[in-house]
Each structure stands twice: as C-alpha cells, then as structure tokens.
Design a protein around this motif. Structure first.
Motif, mmCIF file in Angstrom:
data_model
loop_
_atom_site.group_PDB
_atom_site.id
_atom_site.type_symbol
_atom_site.label_atom_id
_atom_site.label_comp_id
_atom_site.label_asym_id
_atom_site.label_seq_id
_atom_site.Cartn_x
_atom_site.Cartn_y
_atom_site.Cartn_z
ATOM 1 N N VAL A 8 0.838 -1.196 0.000
ATOM 2 C CA VAL A 8 0.000 0.000 0.000
ATOM 3 C C VAL A 8 0.874 1.247 0.000
ATOM 4 N N ASN A 9 0.591 2.167 -0.929
ATOM 5 C CA ASN A 9 1.179 3.496 -0.873
ATOM 6 C C ASN A 9 0.094 4.428 -0.358
ATOM 7 N N ILE A 10 0.410 5.139 0.714
ATOM 8 C CA ILE A 10 -0.578 5.994 1.357
ATOM 9 C C ILE A 10 -0.091 7.440 1.323
ATOM 10 N N ASP A 11 -0.978 8.313 0.919
ATOM 11 C CA ASP A 11 -0.663 9.732 0.820
ATOM 12 C C ASP A 11 -0.334 10.295 2.208
ATOM 13 N N ASP A 12 0.644 11.197 2.249
ATOM 14 C CA ASP A 12 1.061 11.788 3.529
ATOM 15 C C ASP A 12 -0.088 12.497 4.246
ATOM 16 N N SER A 13 -1.046 13.026 3.500
ATOM 17 C CA SER A 13 -2.146 13.788 4.109
ATOM 18 C C SER A 13 -3.068 12.924 4.975
ATOM 19 N N VAL A 14 -3.066 11.606 4.744
ATOM 20 C CA VAL A 14 -3.920 10.706 5.533
ATOM 21 C C VAL A 14 -3.111 9.607 6.224
ATOM 22 N N HIS A 15 -1.803 9.731 6.192
ATOM 23 C CA HIS A 15 -0.925 8.680 6.699
ATOM 24 C C HIS A 15 -1.245 8.274 8.135
ATOM 25 N N ASP A 16 -1.323 9.247 9.034
ATOM 26 C CA ASP A 16 -1.525 8.917 10.444
ATOM 27 C C ASP A 16 -2.860 8.223 10.679
ATOM 28 N N ASP A 17 -3.923 8.714 10.015
ATOM 29 C CA ASP A 17 -5.236 8.071 10.129
ATOM 30 C C ASP A 17 -5.204 6.656 9.555
ATOM 31 N N TRP A 18 -4.522 6.488 8.430
ATOM 32 C CA TRP A 18 -4.428 5.170 7.805
ATOM 33 C C TRP A 18 -3.691 4.190 8.718
ATOM 34 N N LEU A 19 -2.600 4.649 9.343
ATOM 35 C CA LEU A 19 -1.825 3.762 10.204
ATOM 36 C C LEU A 19 -2.657 3.282 11.392
ATOM 37 N N ILE A 20 -3.459 4.154 11.958
ATOM 38 C CA ILE A 20 -4.376 3.751 13.027
ATOM 39 C C ILE A 20 -5.377 2.735 12.489
ATOM 40 N N TRP A 21 -5.945 3.042 11.315
ATOM 41 C CA TRP A 21 -6.952 2.172 10.717
ATOM 42 C C TRP A 21 -6.380 0.787 10.384
ATOM 43 N N ILE A 26 -6.043 -5.168 10.334
ATOM 44 C CA ILE A 26 -5.309 -6.439 10.309
ATOM 45 C C ILE A 26 -5.944 -7.478 11.231
ATOM 46 N N PRO A 27 -6.299 -7.153 12.480
ATOM 47 C CA PRO A 27 -6.980 -8.147 13.319
ATOM 48 C C PRO A 27 -8.327 -8.602 12.738
ATOM 49 N N GLN A 28 -9.001 -7.735 11.985
ATOM 50 C CA GLN A 28 -10.258 -8.137 11.345
ATOM 51 C C GLN A 28 -9.994 -9.195 10.276
ATOM 52 N N ALA A 31 -9.241 -12.391 11.979
ATOM 53 C CA ALA A 31 -10.455 -12.953 12.590
ATOM 54 C C ALA A 31 -11.254 -13.811 11.615
ATOM 55 N N THR A 32 -10.956 -13.740 10.324
ATOM 56 C CA THR A 32 -11.643 -14.609 9.354
ATOM 57 C C THR A 32 -11.265 -16.070 9.559
ATOM 58 N N GLY A 33 -10.148 -16.311 10.251
ATOM 59 C CA GLY A 33 -9.689 -17.682 10.476
ATOM 60 C C GLY A 33 -8.923 -18.271 9.311
ATOM 61 N N LYS A 34 -8.602 -17.452 8.305
ATOM 62 C CA LYS A 34 -7.924 -17.958 7.107
ATOM 63 C C LYS A 34 -6.403 -17.798 7.165
ATOM 64 N N PHE A 35 -5.933 -17.045 8.162
ATOM 65 C CA PHE A 35 -4.500 -16.750 8.264
ATOM 66 C C PHE A 35 -4.013 -17.024 9.679
ATOM 67 N N GLU A 36 -2.760 -17.425 9.792
ATOM 68 C CA GLU A 36 -2.214 -17.715 11.118
ATOM 69 C C GLU A 36 -1.523 -16.515 11.738
ATOM 70 N N LYS A 37 -1.031 -15.599 10.910
ATOM 71 C CA LYS A 37 -0.397 -14.399 11.453
ATOM 72 C C LYS A 37 -0.250 -13.359 10.351
ATOM 73 N N ALA A 38 0.060 -12.133 10.777
ATOM 74 C CA ALA A 38 0.287 -11.044 9.836
ATOM 75 C C ALA A 38 1.489 -10.240 10.296
ATOM 76 N N THR A 39 2.185 -9.668 9.325
ATOM 77 C CA THR A 39 3.333 -8.820 9.607
ATOM 78 C C THR A 39 3.150 -7.509 8.852
ATOM 79 N N LEU A 40 3.219 -6.397 9.574
ATOM 80 C CA LEU A 40 3.130 -5.068 8.978
ATOM 81 C C LEU A 40 4.543 -4.513 8.882
ATOM 82 N N TYR A 58 0.186 -11.562 5.138
ATOM 83 C CA TYR A 58 -0.680 -12.489 5.870
ATOM 84 C C TYR A 58 -0.263 -13.903 5.504
ATOM 85 N N LYS A 59 0.105 -14.684 6.494
ATOM 86 C CA LYS A 59 0.520 -16.073 6.250
ATOM 87 C C LYS A 59 -0.700 -16.968 6.371
#
Length: 107
Positions: A8-21, A26-28, A31-40, A58-59
């Motif tokens: 993902v390339n995220i514009d600087d104007s929304v970067h902080d909001d995107w990082l929170i989001w 990622i936990p959502q 929660a699908t049960g299709k992946f064992e872990k994720a790395t950001l 997502y592994k």
C-alpha cells in the motif's frame, strides 16, 4: 504455505489516520480464520509518487484457506479501506508460495 501480500502506498495527508486504521483492520482479517499471522512492514524506499509505502504479509494456512478468503471475505474487507481513503491509497496484492524456511541458531 502461502503469503498474501498487500502493498500500500498511502498519501502523507492521511498517513496517520491510515496507520491507526490498518492496525485495526489487520486483526479483522485475521479474525476470518484464514491466516495464522500477519506482519506489517514499512517499505524503505523514497517514492517518486510521494507518500509512504507499507507491506502487510498475511501467512495463510493453505491454498484452500486463501481461496476461501477471496471468496468469503476479501471484498467486504477491502470496501472499508476504499471508502475511507479513496484516492489517497494505492494498493496491489501478490501471492507468495513458501518453498522452504530456514533458521539459524547461534551458540
């Protein structure tokens, strides 16, 4: 094993909001049960287009689990990000198949 990679390339104007989001998103996905872990991760490059680039890996448990994610969950989970960040976010997805994994142990 398969890795579902979202870059993902995220514009600087929304970067902080995107990082929170994304840290809530990622936990959502997990929660699908299709992946064992994720790395950001942050991609350490200077972007010609501007903004900042991240990779979420997502592994999955199996090819079947990944296919089930596409069929049952992917569209609904993608819509939220598209609505919230619209033209301020550019994402592309790739699949990686793990062939071998290696570890080193220091004594």
């Amino acid at each position: 094993m398969y890795i579902y990679n979202v870059t993902v390339n995220i514009d600087d104007s929304v970067h902080d909001d995107w990082l929170i989001w994304i840290k809530e998103h990622i936990p959502q996905v997990l929660a699908t049960g299709k992946f064992e872990k994720a790395t950001l991760t942050k991609v350490l490059v200077d972007e010609d287009m501007g903004g900042q680039t991240y990779s979420i890996q997502y592994k999955s448990y199996s090819r079947e689990a990944l296919d089930a994610y596409y069929k049952e969950n992917a569209d609904a989970l993608r819509i939220e990000g598209l609505k919230k960040f619209a033209d301020k976010m550019l994402a592309f997805r790739t699949e990686l198949q793990i062939i071998d994994e290696y570890n080193v142990e220091f004594k």
